[in-house]
Motif scaffolding. Structure first.
Motif, PDB file in Angstrom:
ATOM      1  N   TRP A   1      79.703  17.264  17.511  1.00 21.93           N
ATOM      2  CA  TRP A   1      79.612  15.922  16.940  1.00 21.93           C
ATOM      3  C   TRP A   1      80.804  15.606  16.019  1.00 21.93           C
ATOM      4  O   TRP A   1      81.437  14.556  16.131  1.00 21.93           O
ATOM      5  CB  TRP A   1      78.299  15.768  16.188  1.00 21.93           C
ATOM      6  N   GLU A   2      81.131  16.492  15.119  1.00 19.72           N
ATOM      7  CA  GLU A   2      82.201  16.215  14.156  1.00 19.72           C
ATOM      8  C   GLU A   2      83.565  16.125  14.828  1.00 19.72           C
ATOM      9  O   GLU A   2      84.454  15.387  14.371  1.00 19.72           O
ATOM     10  CB  GLU A   2      82.229  17.288  13.064  1.00 19.72           C
TER      11      GLU A   2
ATOM     12  N   GLU B   1      75.261  16.811  11.768  1.00 21.90           N
ATOM     13  CA  GLU B   1      76.184  15.692  11.572  1.00 21.90           C
ATOM     14  C   GLU B   1      75.558  14.353  11.949  1.00 21.90           C
ATOM     15  O   GLU B   1      75.971  13.306  11.454  1.00 21.90           O
ATOM     16  CB  GLU B   1      77.457  15.911  12.401  1.00 21.90           C
ATOM     17  N   PHE B   2      74.571  14.383  12.821  1.00 20.54           N
ATOM     18  CA  PHE B   2      73.907  13.144  13.249  1.00 20.54           C
ATOM     19  C   PHE B   2      72.697  12.815  12.375  1.00 20.54           C
ATOM     20  O   PHE B   2      71.804  12.077  12.787  1.00 20.54           O
ATOM     21  CB  PHE B   2      73.478  13.250  14.721  1.00 20.54           C
ATOM     22  N   TYR B   3      72.674  13.352  11.195  1.00 20.93           N
ATOM     23  CA  TYR B   3      71.535  13.210  10.287  1.00 20.93           C
ATOM     24  C   TYR B   3      71.155  11.751  10.030  1.00 20.93           C
ATOM     25  O   TYR B   3      69.982  11.396   9.953  1.00 20.93           O
ATOM     26  CB  TYR B   3      71.883  13.916   8.977  1.00 20.93           C
ATOM     27  N   PHE B   4      72.148  10.866   9.904  1.00 21.41           N
ATOM     28  CA  PHE B   4      71.887   9.457   9.606  1.00 21.41           C
ATOM     29  C   PHE B   4      72.151   8.547  10.813  1.00 21.41           C
ATOM     30  O   PHE B   4      72.249   7.333  10.654  1.00 21.41           O
ATOM     31  CB  PHE B   4      72.757   8.993   8.425  1.00 21.41           C
ATOM     32  N   THR B   5      72.284   9.130  11.997  1.00 21.85           N
ATOM     33  CA  THR B   5      72.524   8.339  13.206  1.00 21.85           C
ATOM     34  C   THR B   5      71.182   8.054  13.870  1.00 21.85           C
ATOM     35  O   THR B   5      70.711   8.827  14.711  1.00 21.85           O
ATOM     36  CB  THR B   5      73.470   9.075  14.172  1.00 21.85           C
TER      37      THR B   5
ATOM     38  N   GLN C   1      85.525  13.606  11.989  1.00 20.67           N
ATOM     39  CA  GLN C   1      85.375  14.141  10.638  1.00 20.67           C
ATOM     40  C   GLN C   1      83.938  14.623  10.438  1.00 20.67           C
ATOM     41  O   GLN C   1      83.042  14.264  11.184  1.00 20.67           O
ATOM     42  CB  GLN C   1      85.693  13.071   9.596  1.00 20.67           C
ATOM     43  N   SER C   2      83.744  15.428   9.396  1.00 26.12           N
ATOM     44  CA  SER C   2      82.421  15.933   9.054  1.00 26.12           C
ATOM     45  C   SER C   2      81.878  15.157   7.858  1.00 26.12           C
ATOM     46  O   SER C   2      82.606  14.886   6.895  1.00 26.12           O
ATOM     47  CB  SER C   2      82.489  17.426   8.715  1.00 26.12           C
TER      48      SER C   2
END
Length: 412
Positions: free
Chosen positions: A166-167, A183-187, A172-173
């Protein structure tokens, strides 16, 4: 599955408030977490050991229980212990590499646990509604192994590639130092799509299987008085004339077929003798018997009435077994929904509002509910089956088993 997502979310939650917890609350949480680890590990280890000590458990249906126990065991042996210090301190101190590895394992194991539940429910569905076809395939170990491997592959593909790449795709991370979440925590749109395959589709599938079994049982209850046909198709018949009377010599199988099955399946049904206790008492379940009877209407009626009683007993036994399966699946649907629905909904809502509309402690509670499901599974599934209870009895009460081997289940 819950562990993976909640790992990410709860990680953020923990980092916000984990270090300000009072000492007595930290102690209480530590005790609860360690207790959960012990229950998850011990319960699922017992299921795995049952396959080692009891070879009779090694059939297609029970292999799916083994697959579920392995995924849940690893949740308790790896995912929860690694998460506990992060949850209590609010800081990830194991490095980014181990963080990704933990996220992959957490998502993989929890997703595999859910997919195994669906596989077990589907297997029970086939055993009730497609009984003939199911018994024809129940000894196909390769097919069972293929399904088990497919569960792990699909579980990895759902989240694994996203966690790893994902990053790099985004460029970016977004994960701060000393924190660990995906990384997709808020997607929210990705989480909604993944949750469709991770929770909503499995939940609907398990509910459908349970409802289909219920309808099948209701239909058979209405036809409960219908006669059961004899599957003893003559394999060889010869007629002899003696003293003006006609005699017939029949060589036939003694196995019967219940009302819920077609009558033209003798080649398949002969493999199902082990399922019915009423036929297990006879060591020659498929024995060939020679009957010499006078071919008169009275004789034929007498023969038919003699076959009806055991057939009805077999039908009643199978109906009783299928009712137990339906009840266990109903419990599965309820437990699965209670453990997974709160977390799935809050995860999507939290992602949509960037974590500002859901209190951290609510998310933490729903997160731990997911791991609680791994502690419930070994009691919810294998303990509902007498074959597993006998194996557990061999492990936990070996002395009693050697003294009283005729008793199937011993209480310790």
């Amino acid at each position: 599955m819950g562990a993976h997502v909640l790992g990410s979310n709860s990680s953020g939650n923990s980092s916000e408030a984990g270090s300000v917890l009072p000492g007595h609350l930290v102690l209480l949480l530590s005790v609860l977490m360690v207790t959960l680890v012990v229950v998850v590990v011990a319960g699922n280890a017992l299921v795995i050991m049952a396959f080692v000590v009891d070879k009779t458990l090694r059939n297609q249906s029970n292999y799916f229980f083994l697959n579920l126990a392995i995924s849940d065991f690893l949740v308790g042996a790896f995912c929860i212990p690694v998460y506990i210090p992060y949850n209590l301190t609010g800081r990830w101190m194991l490095g980014k590499g181990l963080c990704k590895m933990w996220l992959i394992m957490d998502y993989l194991l929890c997703t595999a646990s859910v997919f195994n539940i669906v596989l077990i429910s589907y297997d029970r569905f086939l055993s009730v509604t497609r009984a003939v076809k199911y018994r024809a395939q129940r000894n196909m170990t390769r097919l069972a192994v293929f399904k088990m491997v497919a569960v792990w592959v699909l579980a990895f593909l759902l989240y694994g590639p996203a966690i790893i790449f994902w990053e790099f795709i985004v460029g970016q991370s977004i994960v701060p130092p000393h924190e660990c979440y995906a990384e997709f925590y808020f997607t929210w749109y990705f989480l909604l799509s993944a949750s469709t395959f991770e929770f909503f589709t499995p939940f609907v599938s398990v509910a459908f299987f349970n409802f289909s079994i219920y309808l099948n049982i209701q239909h058979r209850n209405k036809d409960g008085g219908a006669c059961v046909e004899v599957d003893a198709t003559p394999q060889r018949a010869g007629k002899k004339q003696r003293d003006g009377r006609v005699w017939s010599v029949f060589f036939m199988k003694t196995r019967k077929v219940s009302c819920s099955e077609p009558t033209a399946i003798s080649a398949v049904i002969k493999d199902d003798d082990a399922l019915s206790p009423s036929f297990n008492r006879n060591p020659d379940a498929a024995q060939i018997s020679m009957q010499r009877e006078e071919l008169s209407p009275d004789s034929r009626n007498s023969r038919s009435s003699q076959h009806m009683a055991p057939d009805r007993r077999t039908h009643r036994w199978r109906l009783s077994r299928d009712k137990k399966i339906a009840k266990s699946l109903a419990i599965i649907v309820c437990t699965f929904g209670i453990c997974w629905a709160p977390y799935t909904l809050l995860m999507i809502i939290r992602a949509a509002c960037s974590g500002t509309c859901v209190a951290n402690y609510w998310y933490e509670i729903t997160f731990w509910l997911l791991w609680l499901n791994s502690a419930i599974n070994p009691f919810l599934y294998p303990l509902c089956h007498s074959s597993f209870r006998r194996a557990f009895s061999k492990i936990l009460c070996p002395k009693r088993q050697s003294i009283q081997p005729q008793i199937g289940v011993q209480s310790c």
